[in-house]
Motif scaffolding. Structure first.
Motif, PDB file in Angstrom:
ATOM      1  N   ALA A 284       0.829  -1.206   0.000  1.00 18.44           N
ATOM      2  CA  ALA A 284       0.000   0.000   0.000  1.00 18.44           C
ATOM      3  C   ALA A 284       0.863   1.256   0.000  1.00 18.44           C
ATOM      4  N   PHE A 285       1.933   1.252   0.799  1.00 16.69           N
ATOM      5  CA  PHE A 285       2.813   2.417   0.845  1.00 16.69           C
ATOM      6  C   PHE A 285       3.531   2.614  -0.485  1.00 16.69           C
ATOM      7  N   HIS A 286       3.888   1.531  -1.167  1.00 18.98           N
ATOM      8  CA  HIS A 286       4.687   1.611  -2.386  1.00 18.98           C
ATOM      9  C   HIS A 286       3.855   1.619  -3.666  1.00 18.98           C
ATOM     10  N   LYS A 287       2.552   1.637  -3.560  1.00 16.46           N
ATOM     11  CA  LYS A 287       1.696   1.460  -4.740  1.00 16.46           C
ATOM     12  C   LYS A 287       2.038   2.413  -5.877  1.00 16.46           C
ATOM     13  N   ARG A 288       2.230   3.698  -5.566  1.00 14.75           N
ATOM     14  CA  ARG A 288       2.482   4.668  -6.643  1.00 14.75           C
ATOM     15  C   ARG A 288       3.792   4.356  -7.361  1.00 14.75           C
ATOM     16  N   TRP A 289       4.847   4.079  -6.599  1.00 15.03           N
ATOM     17  CA  TRP A 289       6.135   3.763  -7.230  1.00 15.03           C
ATOM     18  C   TRP A 289       6.073   2.435  -7.976  1.00 15.03           C
ATOM     19  N   LEU A 290       5.284   1.485  -7.474  1.00 17.19           N
ATOM     20  CA  LEU A 290       5.143   0.206  -8.186  1.00 17.19           C
ATOM     21  C   LEU A 290       4.520   0.406  -9.557  1.00 17.19           C
ATOM     22  N   ILE A 291       3.659   1.402  -9.660  1.00 19.41           N
ATOM     23  CA  ILE A 291       3.027   1.707 -10.947  1.00 19.41           C
ATOM     24  C   ILE A 291       3.965   2.518 -11.832  1.00 19.41           C
ATOM     25  N   GLU A 292       4.617   3.518 -11.246  1.00 19.46           N
ATOM     26  CA  GLU A 292       5.397   4.474 -12.033  1.00 19.46           C
ATOM     27  C   GLU A 292       6.863   4.072 -12.231  1.00 19.46           C
ATOM     28  N   ARG A 293       7.453   3.325 -11.262  1.00 12.72           N
ATOM     29  CA  ARG A 293       8.893   3.075 -11.316  1.00 12.72           C
ATOM     30  C   ARG A 293       9.251   1.636 -10.930  1.00 12.72           C
ATOM     31  N   PRO A 294       8.560   0.651 -11.441  1.00 15.80           N
ATOM     32  CA  PRO A 294       8.875  -0.730 -11.024  1.00 15.80           C
ATOM     33  C   PRO A 294      10.297  -1.140 -11.368  1.00 15.80           C
ATOM     34  N   GLN A 295      10.841  -0.568 -12.441  1.00 17.84           N
ATOM     35  CA  GLN A 295      12.195  -0.936 -12.874  1.00 17.84           C
ATOM     36  C   GLN A 295      13.273  -0.455 -11.903  1.00 17.84           C
ATOM     37  N   ASP A 296      12.924   0.433 -10.994  1.00 18.35           N
ATOM     38  CA  ASP A 296      13.915   0.993 -10.072  1.00 18.35           C
ATOM     39  C   ASP A 296      13.994   0.236  -8.754  1.00 18.35           C
ATOM     40  N   TYR A 297      13.219  -0.821  -8.613  1.00 18.56           N
ATOM     41  CA  TYR A 297      13.339  -1.701  -7.448  1.00 18.56           C
ATOM     42  C   TYR A 297      14.291  -2.849  -7.751  1.00 18.56           C
TER      43      TYR A 297
END
Length: 470
Positions: free
Chosen positions: A321-334
């Protein structure tokens, strides 16, 4: 006791500075010399701020020369896990996504240590977004265990565990959501305190799981942890979950005898499938506590496997839930391991999460009923000493996931119940790797754990042993 400042305990060095036996600059320089020696081997620091640290130490010495002490830790140099916001400083959270994030506020826990007079040495490495138990980090590389460089430190407070063990900092903040203070304490041979949820403010600390996250210290001794807890604990207007009310005298509790106390030894789960050396060290630890005057009884705890599963479910959903926005916008950066865990959290049904949350109250009540006759429960932090970095590297070792699941079995139930737990060094394997035991208490009764742990450390020297450079 060593006369080299960096080898002293937090409490001892604070007293030495206050008594003018040496200066803040001398203590800071001593730490920086050890950092220069160890950092290439350990990768424990995210950032080393040598010039700024020496300037701050000089300022502390100048203030003291005018007769002013800023607090109980005046001039003591420290470094902390790189997830505690410090206004004007880059706080990476061990990630690529926040590689250039500059904090605009300072976390409450860190500010309280600053107010006590500490000097900043830099920031410490950690697992990406604090979501991993081993110390691997695909962006910045793994942190190495000073007792065996091929071995893990534990995570996610990997740099904190390694830096405290190698005497690069007198203590360090960690965080514990599923074992992230206790595992590095166990694997690196230091003392780590997982506090009760609400005991220390989480304001300004990177969130991972809103209902599980806790702030706590890793240090060389229980006495040091008691000092730090007393400085950080208490209500905070910036964190409504931080509990108000009078605080115990933690330092005084750590000086009390344990004669007549009763310590519970689990009949199952925590004593199952132990490495033989860990099992032997558990027995030896219990024997020491008995010699110090404590009684032991067996306790039959509710099914801890259910608690472990519930903790993993809650953590997965809240982290996603905390990471939802980045999971959508920047998954390649994890990193791949953290990305997989976060994506798994998105797939868990809301009903399952709510059921796990609703069960916490009854589960805690059942636990408290099972331990009604004891002052604390003792158990291993993990069933083994530190595995190697290679064998726990997901993606490069076919057995890594099984290794990781085994490592975290004994820590997650405590997080799910929100209870405090103190990890203390209790022995070493024949191969020279540390082994720790955890003392689990009742909510907000950290004082009891500190009392028991300090008594053990007065009778042993495991916490005083220092790794030697390879």
């Amino acid at each position: 006791m060593s006369t080299e400042p960096a080898l002293m305990s937090l409490t001892a060095v604070a007293n030495a500075i206050a008594q003018k036996r040496f200066s803040s600059r001398e203590a800071t320089q001593s730490c920086l010399e050890r950092i220069a020696q160890w950092q290439p081997r350990l990768n424990a620091f995210m950032a080393i701020e040598a010039d700024a640290a020496l300037a701050a130490a000089d300022a502390a010495d100048a203030l003291f020369a005018k007769g002013n002490l800023s607090g109980a830790l005046h001039g003591v140099p420290m470094a902390h896990k790189d997830m505690y916001y410090d206004a004007g400083k880059v706080v990476t959270c061990g990630s690529k996504i926040r590689r250039d994030f500059v904090a605009t506020t300072t976390s409450t826990a860190l500010q309280r240590l600053k107010d006590a007079g500490t000097v900043r040495l830099g920031s410490l490495q950690m697992v990406e977004f604090a979501y991993g138990p081993t110390g691997h980090n695909s962006h910045y590389g793994p942190v190495h265990n000073p007792w065996g460089l091929d071995h893990i430190t534990g995570g996610s407070s990997s740099g904190s565990g390694a830096a405290v063990a190698a005497r690069l900092t007198f203590a360090a903040l960690g965080s514990d959501t599923g074992g992230s203070i206790r595992m590095p304490a166990h694997f690196c041979g230091v003392t780590g305190l997982k506090t009760t949820v609400g005991r220390i403010s989480r304001a300004g600390a990177m969130p991972l799981s809103q209902s599980l996250d806790t702030v706590g210290p890793l240090a060389r001794s229980v006495e040091d942890c008691a000092l730090l807890l007393g400085l950080m604990a208490g209500a905070d207007p910036d964190d409504p979950t931080a509990v108000a009310g009078p605080l115990p005298d933690y330092a005084a509790a750590a000086r009390e005898s344990i004669k007549g106390l009763t310590i519970g030894v689990p009949t199952a789960f925590y004593v199952d499938d132990l490495d033989p050396e860990v099992a032997a060290i558990l027995d030896e630890t219990i024997a020491v506590l008995k010699r110090e005057g404590a009684n032991t009884v067996q306790v039959e705890l509710p099914d801890q496997r259910q608690l472990t599963a519930a903790c993993q479910l809650v953590l997965a959903v809240e982290a996603a839930a905390f990471h939802k926005r980045w999971l959508i916008e920047r998954p390649q950066d994890y990193g791949p391991q953290v990305l997989m865990r976060l994506q798994n959290g998105l797939a868990i049904p809301g009903v399952s999460y709510l059921e796990a949350m609703r069960w916490r109250g009854p589960a805690l009540a059942a636990h408290l009923a099972a331990v009604a006759g004891v002052d604390a429960v003792i158990a291993p932090v993990a069933p083994v000493a530190a595995p190697t970095i290679a064998e726990s590297d997901v993606g490069n070792s076919p057995d890594a996931e099984a290794v990781i699941q085994r490592l975290t079995r004994f820590t997650r139930p405590v997080n799910y119940l929100g209870l405090p737990s103190l990890s203390i060094p209790t022995g070493f394997t024949r191969g020279g790797l540390p082994v720790g035991m955890q003392l689990v208490g009742r909510s907000f009764d950290e004082a009891m754990l500190l009392r028991i742990g300090a008594a053990f450390q007065r009778a042993t020297d495991f916490h005083d042993r220092v790794p030697k450079p390879a």
